[in-house]
Design a protein around this motif. Structure first.
Motif, mmCIF file in Angstrom:
data_model
loop_
_atom_site.group_PDB
_atom_site.id
_atom_site.type_symbol
_atom_site.label_atom_id
_atom_site.label_comp_id
_atom_site.label_asym_id
_atom_site.label_seq_id
_atom_site.Cartn_x
_atom_site.Cartn_y
_atom_site.Cartn_z
ATOM 1 N N VAL A 74 12.630 -1.772 -3.580
ATOM 2 C CA VAL A 74 12.344 -2.692 -4.681
ATOM 3 C C VAL A 74 12.913 -2.168 -5.991
ATOM 4 O O VAL A 74 13.541 -2.911 -6.764
ATOM 5 C CB VAL A 74 10.825 -2.922 -4.811
ATOM 6 C CG1 VAL A 74 10.494 -3.644 -6.112
ATOM 7 C CG2 VAL A 74 10.310 -3.727 -3.621
ATOM 8 N N ALA A 75 12.718 -0.884 -6.248
ATOM 9 C CA ALA A 75 13.211 -0.297 -7.499
ATOM 10 C C ALA A 75 14.725 -0.401 -7.609
ATOM 11 O O ALA A 75 15.268 -0.527 -8.711
ATOM 12 C CB ALA A 75 12.776 1.164 -7.598
ATOM 13 N N ALA A 76 15.412 -0.373 -6.473
ATOM 14 C CA ALA A 76 16.868 -0.391 -6.476
ATOM 15 C C ALA A 76 17.449 -1.752 -6.815
ATOM 16 O O ALA A 76 18.594 -1.840 -7.284
ATOM 17 C CB ALA A 76 17.397 0.068 -5.117
ATOM 18 N N GLU A 77 16.675 -2.822 -6.607
ATOM 19 C CA GLU A 77 17.292 -4.138 -6.822
ATOM 20 C C GLU A 77 16.489 -5.111 -7.670
ATOM 21 O O GLU A 77 17.010 -6.173 -8.023
ATOM 22 C CB GLU A 77 17.610 -4.792 -5.478
ATOM 23 C CG GLU A 77 16.431 -5.230 -4.654
ATOM 24 C CD GLU A 77 16.859 -6.137 -3.486
ATOM 25 O OE1 GLU A 77 16.701 -7.359 -3.615
ATOM 26 O OE2 GLU A 77 17.359 -5.606 -2.470
ATOM 27 N N ILE A 78 15.256 -4.791 -8.029
ATOM 28 C CA ILE A 78 14.431 -5.736 -8.786
ATOM 29 C C ILE A 78 13.949 -5.081 -10.075
ATOM 30 O O ILE A 78 13.366 -3.998 -10.050
ATOM 31 C CB ILE A 78 13.231 -6.202 -7.940
ATOM 32 C CG1 ILE A 78 13.723 -7.056 -6.766
ATOM 33 C CG2 ILE A 78 12.230 -6.979 -8.785
ATOM 34 C CD1 ILE A 78 12.642 -7.451 -5.784
ATOM 35 N N SER A 79 14.203 -5.749 -11.209
ATOM 36 C CA SER A 79 13.796 -5.181 -12.503
ATOM 37 C C SER A 79 12.510 -5.794 -13.028
ATOM 38 O O SER A 79 12.013 -5.391 -14.077
ATOM 39 C CB SER A 79 14.911 -5.365 -13.532
ATOM 40 O OG SER A 79 15.125 -6.732 -13.826
ATOM 41 N N LEU A 80 11.955 -6.782 -12.337
ATOM 42 C CA LEU A 80 10.654 -7.333 -12.721
ATOM 43 C C LEU A 80 9.627 -6.209 -12.639
ATOM 44 O O LEU A 80 9.667 -5.393 -11.723
ATOM 45 C CB LEU A 80 10.271 -8.462 -11.761
ATOM 46 C CG LEU A 80 9.079 -9.342 -12.166
ATOM 47 C CD1 LEU A 80 9.471 -10.294 -13.288
ATOM 48 C CD2 LEU A 80 8.565 -10.137 -10.965
ATOM 49 N N PRO A 81 8.673 -6.134 -13.584
ATOM 50 C CA PRO A 81 7.663 -5.075 -13.514
ATOM 51 C C PRO A 81 7.015 -5.008 -12.132
ATOM 52 O O PRO A 81 6.554 -6.015 -11.596
ATOM 53 C CB PRO A 81 6.653 -5.499 -14.586
ATOM 54 C CG PRO A 81 7.496 -6.202 -15.602
ATOM 55 C CD PRO A 81 8.505 -6.963 -14.799
ATOM 56 N N SER A 82 6.992 -3.801 -11.561
ATOM 57 C CA SER A 82 6.499 -3.609 -10.192
ATOM 58 C C SER A 82 5.516 -2.451 -10.148
ATOM 59 O O SER A 82 5.819 -1.351 -10.626
ATOM 60 C CB SER A 82 7.665 -3.328 -9.241
ATOM 61 O OG SER A 82 8.640 -4.362 -9.301
ATOM 62 N N PHE A 83 4.346 -2.706 -9.544
ATOM 63 C CA PHE A 83 3.293 -1.704 -9.438
ATOM 64 C C PHE A 83 3.153 -1.244 -7.993
ATOM 65 O O PHE A 83 2.978 -2.071 -7.099
ATOM 66 C CB PHE A 83 1.954 -2.275 -9.914
ATOM 67 C CG PHE A 83 1.867 -2.526 -11.389
ATOM 68 C CD1 PHE A 83 1.154 -1.663 -12.206
ATOM 69 C CD2 PHE A 83 2.489 -3.627 -11.959
ATOM 70 C CE1 PHE A 83 1.065 -1.894 -13.572
ATOM 71 C CE2 PHE A 83 2.414 -3.866 -13.326
ATOM 72 C CZ PHE A 83 1.698 -2.998 -14.132
ATOM 73 N N ALA A 84 3.214 0.051 -7.765
ATOM 74 C CA ALA A 84 2.925 0.585 -6.437
ATOM 75 C C ALA A 84 1.434 0.403 -6.163
ATOM 76 O O ALA A 84 0.602 0.667 -7.031
ATOM 77 C CB ALA A 84 3.299 2.061 -6.369
ATOM 78 N N ILE A 85 1.110 -0.078 -4.977
ATOM 79 C CA ILE A 85 -0.292 -0.318 -4.619
ATOM 80 C C ILE A 85 -0.615 0.382 -3.307
ATOM 81 O O ILE A 85 0.260 0.631 -2.489
ATOM 82 C CB ILE A 85 -0.598 -1.826 -4.488
ATOM 83 C CG1 ILE A 85 0.293 -2.470 -3.412
ATOM 84 C CG2 ILE A 85 -0.406 -2.535 -5.817
ATOM 85 C CD1 ILE A 85 -0.015 -3.941 -3.145
ATOM 86 N N GLY A 86 -1.899 0.687 -3.127
ATOM 87 C CA GLY A 86 -2.357 1.227 -1.849
ATOM 88 C C GLY A 86 -2.468 2.743 -1.815
ATOM 89 O O GLY A 86 -1.455 3.433 -1.656
ATOM 90 N N GLY A 87 -3.682 3.258 -2.006
ATOM 91 C CA GLY A 87 -3.943 4.667 -1.792
ATOM 92 C C GLY A 87 -3.297 5.620 -2.783
ATOM 93 O O GLY A 87 -3.086 6.800 -2.461
ATOM 94 N N ILE A 88 -2.967 5.161 -3.970
ATOM 95 C CA ILE A 88 -2.327 6.032 -4.964
ATOM 96 C C ILE A 88 -3.360 7.004 -5.529
ATOM 97 O O ILE A 88 -4.450 6.609 -5.951
ATOM 98 C CB ILE A 88 -1.718 5.219 -6.122
ATOM 99 C CG1 ILE A 88 -0.843 4.065 -5.581
ATOM 100 C CG2 ILE A 88 -0.918 6.124 -7.041
ATOM 101 C CD1 ILE A 88 0.351 4.495 -4.806
ATOM 102 N N THR A 89 -3.020 8.275 -5.544
ATOM 103 C CA THR A 89 -3.889 9.320 -6.097
ATOM 104 C C THR A 89 -3.064 10.201 -7.035
ATOM 105 O O THR A 89 -1.824 10.115 -7.069
ATOM 106 C CB THR A 89 -4.485 10.198 -4.991
ATOM 107 O OG1 THR A 89 -3.412 10.924 -4.340
ATOM 108 C CG2 THR A 89 -5.223 9.366 -3.948
ATOM 109 N N LEU A 90 -3.752 11.055 -7.764
ATOM 110 C CA LEU A 90 -3.041 12.005 -8.623
ATOM 111 C C LEU A 90 -2.158 12.933 -7.796
ATOM 112 O O LEU A 90 -1.083 13.352 -8.252
ATOM 113 C CB LEU A 90 -4.046 12.812 -9.438
ATOM 114 C CG LEU A 90 -4.778 12.053 -10.553
ATOM 115 C CD1 LEU A 90 -5.950 12.892 -11.064
ATOM 116 C CD2 LEU A 90 -3.817 11.705 -11.681
#
Length: 346
Positions: A292-308
């Motif tokens: 997604v980061a490589a082709e889409i510039s719309l704001p994108s949030f990583a979701i699912g189990g994100i921790t420090l």
């Protein structure tokens, strides 16, 4: 009107459309750095070239009279000034639409079939223009919004208020109310309180309601976040109007691409890691984030189990925004957790 005059019109409109398409494509490529939108713009330009090729290239050039064109010397002050790159893009997009309409109408006198092709291209351009505008506006509005904290309604209004206040005081950029078990009245109560508390701050975070477009509208929240099985963006937009944010959860690159064209203001991408708040059969992981980061510039949030602990892995993909829940709301000190995320995020 002779065919000679018609061909002069078609030639001028074709030139304007081609030039405008190239400018918009360059904006997607160099300003937005958006491979997906650039691909759409390039495909449209190539399809337009194929359509215009059905009109004799030699005839158009033979009948061109640039030195005798009465419109060459006529211009307006607005044509000589552009505020920024976006202003350049908007002006060029308008030129493309007008040119395609002129081509569509005048080409009907030569071939109704070619007129239909220009009409199809015009509608496709409208879709690209919408995605461009949404991407530009969302990137501006969500600039600096890197951390979204998902909270539930808690067991009581007191517990909810206490949690929200800690998150607000710590400086979360966005708070999303996500609760699948509370009644509608409880959700409206919590959402209203959330909006009231944030409005007291000098730099308030954005308030998003998960799934429930009706509650987002009723409480004047900043927007709604939709899953793949919820309302479509078009339906939510009809309820919320043009200025509210609409986010969409996406679980593969095709869904992410579709969300951009549908008019989403931002997307959630994942699940990245196993989560304690939601179960999934598959985890596309960081590979999807990188895609997604490589082709889409719309704001994108990583979701699912994100921790420090795993946040550095997320950031290496190019995705710079995250949505977290358990890592904050279940922490011994939710405020400290928010501050820790903010320190690690851009």
């Amino acid at each position: 009107m002779s065919n000679n005059t018609i061909y002069r019109v078609l030639d001028a409109a074709a030139n304007r459309a081609t030039e405008g398409m190239r400018v918009v494509e360059d904006y997607c490529r160099f300003v937005l750095d958006d491979a997906r939108l650039m691909k759409h713009a390039k495909e449209l330009r190539h399809d337009f070239a194929a359509a215009i090729a059905t009109l004799s290239h030699d005839d158009r050039h033979a009948l061109r009279e640039t030195q005798q064109d009465v419109g060459v010397e006529i211009s307006t002050p607005a044509e000589s000034t552009r505020i920024d790159a976006w202003d350049v893009c908007v002006a060029s997009s308008e030129r493309v639409k007008q040119s395609l309409r002129s081509l569509e109408e005048f080409s009907k006198t030569v071939s109704p079939e070619i007129g239909t092709r220009f009409e199809t291209l015009r509608y496709r351009w409208y879709t690209l223009e919408k995605s461009l505008t949404t991407t530009h506006t969302s990137r501006s509005r969500l600039s600096g919004v890197n951390l979204c904290v998902l909270i539930d309604a808690r067991d009581s209004i007191e517990a909810f208020t206490k949690l929200v206040q800690k998150i607000l005081d710590a400086g979360a950029d966005m708070i999303q109310l996500r609760d699948k078990s509370s009644s509608d009245r409880e959700l409206v109560e919590r959402a209203s309180l959330l909006c009231k508390l944030k409005d007291s701050l000098p730099s308030p975070p954005l308030i998003i309601i998960n799934d429930r477009t009706d509650i987002a509208a009723a409480t004047n929240a900043d927007g709604v976040h939709l899953g793949q099985d919820d309302l479509k963006v078009k339906e939510a937009r009809a309820i919320l109007g043009p200025r509210k944010l609409i986010g969409v959860s996406t679980h593969n690159i095709e869904q992410a691409r579709a969300a951009v064209l549908d008019g989403a203001d931002y997307i959630g991408v994942g699940p990245t890691f196993p989560s304690k708040t939601k179960s999934f059969d598959e985890f596309p992981g960081t590979d999807l984030l990188a895609e997604v980061a490589a082709e889409i510039s719309l704001p994108s949030f990583a979701i699912g189990g994100i921790t420090l602990k795993n946040l550095p892995k997320v950031l290496t993909t190019g995705i710079q925004c995250v949505a977290v829940s358990t890592a904050v709301v279940s922490a011994d000190d939710p405020g400290a957790a928010v501050r820790a995320f903010n320190e690690m995020l851009p």
